[in-house]
Each structure stands twice: as structure tokens, then as C-alpha cells.
Design an enzyme around this catalytic site. Structure first.
Site, PDB file in Angstrom:
ATOM      1  N   GLU A   1       0.811  -1.217   0.000  1.00  0.00           N
ATOM      2  CA  GLU A   1       0.000   0.000   0.000  1.00  0.00           C
ATOM      3  C   GLU A   1       0.846   1.269   0.000  1.00  0.00           C
ATOM      4  O   GLU A   1       0.470   2.259  -0.632  1.00  0.00           O
ATOM      5  CB  GLU A   1      -0.965  -0.011   1.185  1.00  0.00           C
ATOM      6  CG  GLU A   1      -2.053  -1.084   1.094  1.00  0.00           C
ATOM      7  CD  GLU A   1      -1.572  -2.484   1.424  1.00  0.00           C
ATOM      8  OE1 GLU A   1      -0.436  -2.615   1.948  1.00  0.00           O
ATOM      9  OE2 GLU A   1      -2.306  -3.456   1.155  1.00  0.00           O
TER      10      GLU A   1
ATOM     11  N   HIS B   1     -10.919  -6.118   9.066  1.00  0.00           N
ATOM     12  CA  HIS B   1     -11.736  -5.839   7.885  1.00  0.00           C
ATOM     13  C   HIS B   1     -12.895  -4.897   8.189  1.00  0.00           C
ATOM     14  O   HIS B   1     -13.810  -4.770   7.380  1.00  0.00           O
ATOM     15  CB  HIS B   1     -12.312  -7.139   7.300  1.00  0.00           C
ATOM     16  CG  HIS B   1     -11.280  -8.006   6.637  1.00  0.00           C
ATOM     17  ND1 HIS B   1     -10.391  -8.772   7.350  1.00  0.00           N
ATOM     18  CD2 HIS B   1     -10.997  -8.221   5.327  1.00  0.00           C
ATOM     19  CE1 HIS B   1      -9.615  -9.436   6.509  1.00  0.00           C
ATOM     20  NE2 HIS B   1      -9.949  -9.111   5.278  1.00  0.00           N
TER      21      HIS B   1
END
Lengths: 433, 336
Positions: free
Chosen positions: B60, B129
Site C-alpha cells: 500500500e 476488515h
């Protein structure tokens, strides 16, 4: 060649041995010993004019480092991470780039920024503490000096990738540019270094990563930083070419970096260059290098000073005599004088700039904060004797606080009035006020 | 045909942006052939090519760092972070470079990057998540932070984010990805500003989703349907609750929020993220500073608890619910 190549090529070995590409590592490996030119047969064949040009720039670069260090001692720079001893890398990095290329420096690379054409005062603005970046990155094609280590390496990848996309879409209009990212040995431990190299290799972005390995990340020696055979070997893991060069041999640095830049420019992918060098000064003026390295070690490296080595070469080749050296010394003093003059003439920073350029358009909240500071500064200008860090009895006296001062109405009277045009007209009000 | 789900609206916004502006480039993990794990980029690589909808390595910081360089060169990157908690590796690039580049270069280098982050819980996701990470972003000067709660805003805000010359963190409520808009309030209340289905929505403007006279619920993103349902339920108790959808956390729309609070004199801020140091604390403070004389009760918050996001079998206790919102409304000092 496609920009995003998902096809397989004949040199790839298919399953069951591997998913995706397997390549021969041998062509990627750096030489076992750092590339050297000085002291080898290649030295005599090196372009004499280029050698003299490099030498002249090294002399000026050294004087720049000395002058900036002096300015730090005078309190005119907040900090200066000197690159004394690393000038061959600094100058070489700037010299091998063409006008269309981009440089992505780290905080120790002020000299490379100046060598690419930025005024010393503008290159040193960050260190003066007047602004974060004193030059226009687009004018010089130099990203701001990056203090977070290796983070700028990914920016170099993205810029080079974007340029390649543009050039592919419009080959006539655009240029084949190369981005050169400067990192130190400590920076190679950062995750961003890894991610940048991996992205560069996968995207085949025209980037050269130059690691100036000066042996220490502040105080921590390379042996505690990495167990790799050399830092240049790290290239192999990404599938890119690694090169190892003597970073104090200005001719070798120029040659290896030139080759790397042209390799990237020709579309053959990125290159990692490790230049072995040494920081002769401390990390910064705030550092005490005697705590982590011996005087003997420093002296041994001083004998391999890049300026001394090149000086000896030029004299041996008859390319430099005492008169030439004196002329260079005069030019160096002229540069130092110009830096001092630029510092004398530079204006103080304007507090109004605090709020400009946070966003393209300031938010209403920032407008209000800017107005608040402007009003405060205007008050202080009216009363120059006022010390904003000292509250005297005229301004604050807790014994004289009235009950009203402590209520919401007192607060409102002091400038905050939330009651608006319809205050009290049919809205619910609490009992607090 | 207008999309009927948030995912459809986001996909349409990306497609239209890619079509209208050759500088727009999408990049992220699995955004190509797969179309993203939530299918937001479905079909884009096929239509615009792999270079304009780029599958990147799984890293990322590298994705965002690469996007910074692309933006410096003049492109307009749209980055997909796969999940809220997987965006954290990019935090340094975001905070140290994306947010500061315009300022540190004296306005010379702006970074028109959109960072899409699926966020929030309520979808049965296992650990890492379901984070609500908006406060981290909202606390960083230089970033715009927006979050749509309706299909129309999914389209309109994303178009606006991509068109913005400033970086925008675009938070997509996962639990609203596939649901149709909730009944009762997705259209802006009379007098409020909002875009129609195919229009750009303005960044920096909140919207009154439901007008009301008793108290004002202030919320955003995944908690909007909860608040609208609470407003519906409160009618049985004779309470008429207004609901404000912030849409834009930065810049913050003080004007709309304060007008809505002054109109009722009571306010509850509702969000999924933990309360301590959260966006709700900022909203409550701003109301206190600007609407004090209009308040009949302290501003209350209904938020996630100050705990790491719980396992999915327990998340229903953590998330704001209609009952928790109604309980807070009941505590707004109605007795005179």
C-alpha cells in the site's frame, strides 16, 4: 514493448517449477569489487575536459559544505547535514541528468540540488527553517528534499512511470525522462525502499536508485543495518541490475551513473547503484561522531577524500597546476561570498503564509484562523513592547474576574456570539445561560 | 440507466471519470481482471486498458507513493485501498507527503489524488476488515475526507473527489455497498443542496436528509440508515427528529450543522468509530462553541465503544443501533 506486459517470453520457464517469470540472476549481479577508474588504466583514457569539470565542481561543492557548516555554527541554519566526503556522489548525481530528467533527493542531498542549478539560499531554505522547500520543483525538476527516509523513492517510480505512459500515448510530444532517487545506506532498511524498487522493476520504470553508502545511519554501522553481500545485491531480488561503485572516485561515479541513467532511459528497466563513500563530518551539527567511530577510521577515509584523489589524478595528467588550483580556490571563495550575501538579503518569513496552500482553496475554518492570527499580529504591531509569551497583570488578573467573566454570556461578550439573527425567536434555549 | 447500488454508482463514477479525462488512472490491488474485491472497478481494465486500471504489487505504501509521483507528473490517480485496516501501511505517504505537498512547496505542487478506502463494519468481516479510520484522516491538515451514504452521493462525491485539485480520502461504507437506499430521507430535505443521480456533489457541504423539530441527529456514512430508522421509530413517541448527513468530514460544514442544531436545540452525533478522540467529539465541540445558547441539553454521542473492533459474532453490540440512538434521544433533558 507494451507498458504493462502480461505476456510470457521464451526465456521464462513454465510450471511446474514456478509461477510466473524465472530469470537468470547472473546479468543482474554487481561486480565483486566496486568499479574504479582512478588508479586504473581507464583513468588515462577518461575525457580530460569532463575530469576537469568534475574537479572544479568538487572544489566548489566542498566549499559549499564548509560554508553551510559555518552558517550552522552562527545559528543561521537550524541544521545542516553535511555531505563532506560524499561530494563525488552529489556532483555526479546532478551531472548525469539531462534537463528533462528528475532528481528525488533526501535531506543530505542539498549539494546535489545546488549542483543541478538551484540557488544556494533556495536549496538551504528547509535548513534555514524559513519554509519547507525554497525552490520550484517544476522549474528545476527536483522534488523537495525528503526527510522521511526512502519515501521519495516511490515518487520517483510514479513520476517515471507516468512520463512513460505519456510518452507512449504521444511519442512525438514527450521525452524519455529518467528519475534519479537518492537514498542512504540506512534508508535501504525502510519498507518504502523495498516497495519502490519492487514497483520500479515490475513497471519497468526508468528510475535509477543511488544508494550513498557512507557506512553509518547516524551512529549505526552498516553491519547492523544489513546482512546482504552488498547493498547493490539487493537489486537482484527485484529483478533489476545492481552496480557497485567506489563513491569517492568521481570519474567512476560519473561513468557508472551515466551508464545506469542511459540503461533506464533506453527502456531496459531500473538500476540500483551502490556508491561506497564516507561522511567525513558528523551526521549533523547536533551529532557527536566520536561516540561511534574512531579518529583512525576517519583519518583513513580522509586519505581517500574524493577531492584529493581527483586532484592527484589531474596533476599527474598535467590537467591541473598551482595556478589553476589558485583560480579554483578564488572561485570557491566567490561562491562562499555569494552564499553569505544571499543570506544577508533574504527576507524573514511571513506568518500569513502559514495558511496559504494548505488546500487549493482555503476552508472557512482556515480563513477564520488566518484572520485571528492577523488580528493578533496587528495588535502586537500597535504595541511593540508587548511580549506575547508573558501575561502581566493588565492582561490577566484572576482576582479581578467577575462572575460574568465565567459565564457563557461573558464568553459571548468576549467575541463569541452564537445567538444569530433569530436569537430567542422561537428556538429552544437551555438553562445554562 | 442510473445505478441502483453504491457499488454501481462508484463504478459509474470511475468509468465516467476515466472516459472524460485521459489523465485519470486507477491503481490498486486486484482492480484489474477481478474488478476489485468489491467489484467497484468491474470492467474498467477491459474498457480502458491495463495501464489505466493497473493491478499493482501488494504494497500500500508503494501504491500511494507511486500515485504521488504520477500526480507530480500531471496525472490524476485514483488509488484503491482494499480494506480500511490495510490502508495503514500507506499512512506515512499519506500524512508526510500527500497531505503536505501543496503546503511544503508553497502551492507549486498539488496532488490531485483520490484515495478510496472501503471502511466500517456490520458486514461480518473477521479481524482487520471493519475499521472506521476516519478520525486519523480528518486530523491531518491538507486532506479532504468525504464519505457517501446514498447511491447518488456515491456517484456525485466520487466525481467531485476525482475532479478536486486536492487529495481526497474517499471512505466507502462497506455495509452500504450493495443495499438500496434506505426509505425516508435519502432525498435532501426541502431547501438542502444535493446532486441528482448523475451530478457532481459538492465537497464540503452537509445535507439535511430529514427535517425535524424535536432534536437533530448528526451522522455520516454507514450510520445514516440507522439514524433514519431511528427518526422513523421516534415518531411513535411524538418526536420529530431531524437527520443531518455530514458527507464531508473535511472541510466541515459548520453552517448546515449549526443551523440544524439551532432549529431544535438538541443534538446527538452518531458514528461507528470509537468515541474517544473521534469525529463526534469534534462535532460536539463545534456545536458547543457555536450553538451554546440554543442548546437545551448537552450534545450526546452514540459511537462504537473504545475497544478494538470486535469479532463479527459480537459486532452488533458495538455498532450504533436504533435502540442506542433512541436511548440517547431520551436522555436529552426533555423534562422542564
Amino acid at each position: 514493448m507494451t507498458l504493462v506486459d502480461h505476456s510470457t517470453s521464451p526465456d521464462l520457464v513454465g510450471p511446474p517449477h514456478s509461477h510466473g517469470p524465472r530469470r537468470d540472476a547472473a546479468p543482474l549481479l554487481p561486480d565483486p569489487e566496486p568499479v574504479r577508474v582512478l588508479g586504473t588504466e581507464a583513468a588515462a583514457a577518461f575525457d580530460p575536459e569532463l575530469a576537469r569539470d568534475l574537479h572544479r565542481r568538487l572544489v566548489l561543492a566542498r566549499r559549499f559544505n564548509q560554508q553551510a557548516t559555518t552558517l550552522t555554527r552562527q545559528g543561521r541554519l537550524a541544521v545542516y547535514p553535511a555531505s563532506t566526503g560524499q561530494e563525488a556522489c552529489q556532483v555526479g548525481a546532478a551531472m548525469v541528468l539531462r534537463p528533462q530528467d528528475w532528481l528525488f533527493p533526501s535531506y543530505r542531498d542539498t549539494l546535489a540540488v545546488v549542483a543541478r542549478g538551484v540557488r544556494p539560499i533556495d536549496a538551504l531554505t528547509l535548513m534555514r527553517g524559513h519554509a519547507h522547500c525554497g525552490y520550484d520543483p517544476y522549474e528545476h525538476r527536483i522534488a523537495p528534499l525528503s526527510t522521511p527516509l526512502a519515501t521519495q523513492a516511490a515518487h520517483a517510480v510514479g513520476l517515471a512511470h507516468a512520463a512513460r505512459l505519456r510518452a507512449a500515448a504521444n511519442p512525438a510530444a514527450d521525452e524519455q525522462l529518467v528519475a534519479l532517487a537518492l537514498v542512504g545506506d540506512g534508508g535501504t532498511s525502510e519498507g518504502d525502499f523495498h516497495e519502490a524498487l519492487n514497483f520500479a522493476a515490475v513497471l519497468r520504470a526508468p528510475v535509477v536508485f543511488l544508494v550513498q553508502n557512507n557506512g553509518y545511519a547516524i551512529s549505526v554501522p552498516l553491519a547492523r543495518q544489513s546482512a546482504a553481500p552488498t547493498l547493490a545485491h539487493k537489486a537482484v531480488g527485484y529483478g533489476m541490475v545492481g552496480r557497485l561503485v567506489d563513491g569517492n572516485d568521481a570519474l567512476a561515479v560519473h561513468q557508472v551513473l551515466s551508464d545506469a541513467v542511459e540503461h533506464a532511459r533506453s527502456g531496459r528497466g531500473p538500476v540500483l547503484v551502490e556508491a561506497i563513500t564516507y561522511r567525513l563530518d558528523a551526521h549533523t551539527n547536533a551529532d557527536d561522531a566520536t561516540r561511534y567511530r574512531s579518529a583512525g577510521e576517519v583519518e583513513a577515509w580522509r586519505a581517500r577524500d574524493p577531492l584529493t584523489l581527483l586532484d592527484a589524478h589531474l596533476r599527474a595528467q598535467g590537467l591541473l597546476d598551482d595556478a589553476g588550483a589558485a583560480e579554483l580556490a578564488r572561485a570557491a571563495e566567490e561562491l562562499a561570498g555569494r552564499i553569505r550575501a544571499e543570506f544577508e538579503a533574504a527576507p524573514e518569513p511571513d506568518p500569513a503564509t502559514l495558511f496559504t496552500h494548505v488546500y487549493a482553496e482555503p476552508t472557512s475554518q482556515l480563513r477564520a484562523q488566518a484572520a485571528e492570527l492577523a488580528a493578533r499580529l496587528a495588535d502586537e504591531a500597535d504595541d511593540p513592547g508587548d511580549d506575547p509569551f508573558h501575561l502581566d497583570g493588565d492582561e490577566f488578573d484572576s482576582d479581578n474576574l467577575t462572575a460574568n467573566d465565567l459565564t457563557a454570556d461573558g464568553l459571548a461578550a468576549g467575541g463569541v456570539d452564537d445567538r444569530g439573527p433569530d436569537a430567542g425567536a422561537g428556538t429552544t434555549r437551555g438553562g445554562a445561560a | 440507466m442510473s445505478p441502483t447500488t453504491m457499488v454501481g454508482a462508484l463504478n459509474a463514477a470511475l468509468r465516467d471519470s476515466l472516459r472524460d479525462d485521459p489523465d485519470v488512472h486507477v491503481l490498486g490491488e486486484d482492480v484489474g481482471a477481478l474488478g476489485g474485491v468489491f467489484r467497484v472497478t468491474d470492467g474498467l481494465a477491459a474498457e480502458f486498458g491495463a495501464a489505466r486500471c493497473l493491478d499493482t504489487p501488494l504494497a500500500e505504501a508503494g501504491i500511494l507513493g507511486t500515485a504521488i509521483g504520477m500526480a507530480m507528473y500531471g496525472l490524476r490517480p485514483v488509488v484503491e485501498m482494499q480494506f480500511d485496516a490495510f490502508a495503514y501501511p500507506a499512512f506515512e505517504q499519506l500524512v508526510s507527503h500527500v497531505a503536505k505537498m501543496r503546503n511544503r512547496t508553497g502551492g507549486r505542487v498539488g496532488l490531485p489524488i483520490t484515495i478510496r478506502v472501503p471502511y466500517g463494519g456490520g458486514v461480518g468481516g473477521v479481524e482487520h476488515h471493519s475499521d472506521s479510520s476516519e478520525a486519523y484522516y480528518a486530523h491531518t491538515p491538507g486532506l479532504h475526507v468525504v464519505t457517501p451514504a446514498t447511491v447518488a452521493d456515491g456517484y456525485g462525491l466520487l466525481r467531485a473527489a476525482i475532479a478536486s485539485d486536492d487529495p481526497v480520502v474517499f471512505l466507502e461504507p462497506k455495509r452500504l455497498y450493495w443495499s438500496a437506499d434506505p426509505p425516508g430521507g435519502t432525498e435532501p430535505a426541502a431547501g438542502a443542496t444535493s446532486g441528482a443521480q448523475d451530478q457532481v456533489a459538492p465537497i464540503g457541504r452537509a445535507v439535511v436528509r430529514r427535517a425535524g423539530t424535536s432534536a437533530t441527529l448528526i451522522t455520516y456514512g454507514p450510520s445514516l440508515p440507522i439514524c433514519l430508522a431511528a427518526a422513523q421509530a421516534a415518531r411513535a413517541d411524538g418526536l420529530d427528529l431531524a437527520v443531518v448527513d455530514l458527507r464531508s468530514l473535511v472541510p466541515f460544514d459548520d453552517e448546515t450543522v449549526c443551523a440544524a442544531v439551532r432549529a431544535t436545540g438538541r443534538a446527538v452525533v452518531v458514528h461507528e468509530a470509537s468515541g474517544f478522540g473521534g469525529v463526534g467529539a469534534e462535532v460536539a465541540a463545534r456545536i458547543g462553541e457555536q450553538c451554546f445558547h440554543h442548546l437545551a441539553a448537552p450534545v450526546l454521542r452514540v459511537t462504537g465503544y473504545d475497544i478494538p473492533y470486535p469479532p463479527p459474532m459480537l459486532e452488533k453490540h458495538h455498532l450504533p443501533s436504533v435502540d442506542r440512538v433512541l436511548d440517547a434521544v431520551a436522555r436529552l433533558q426533555w423534562e422542564q
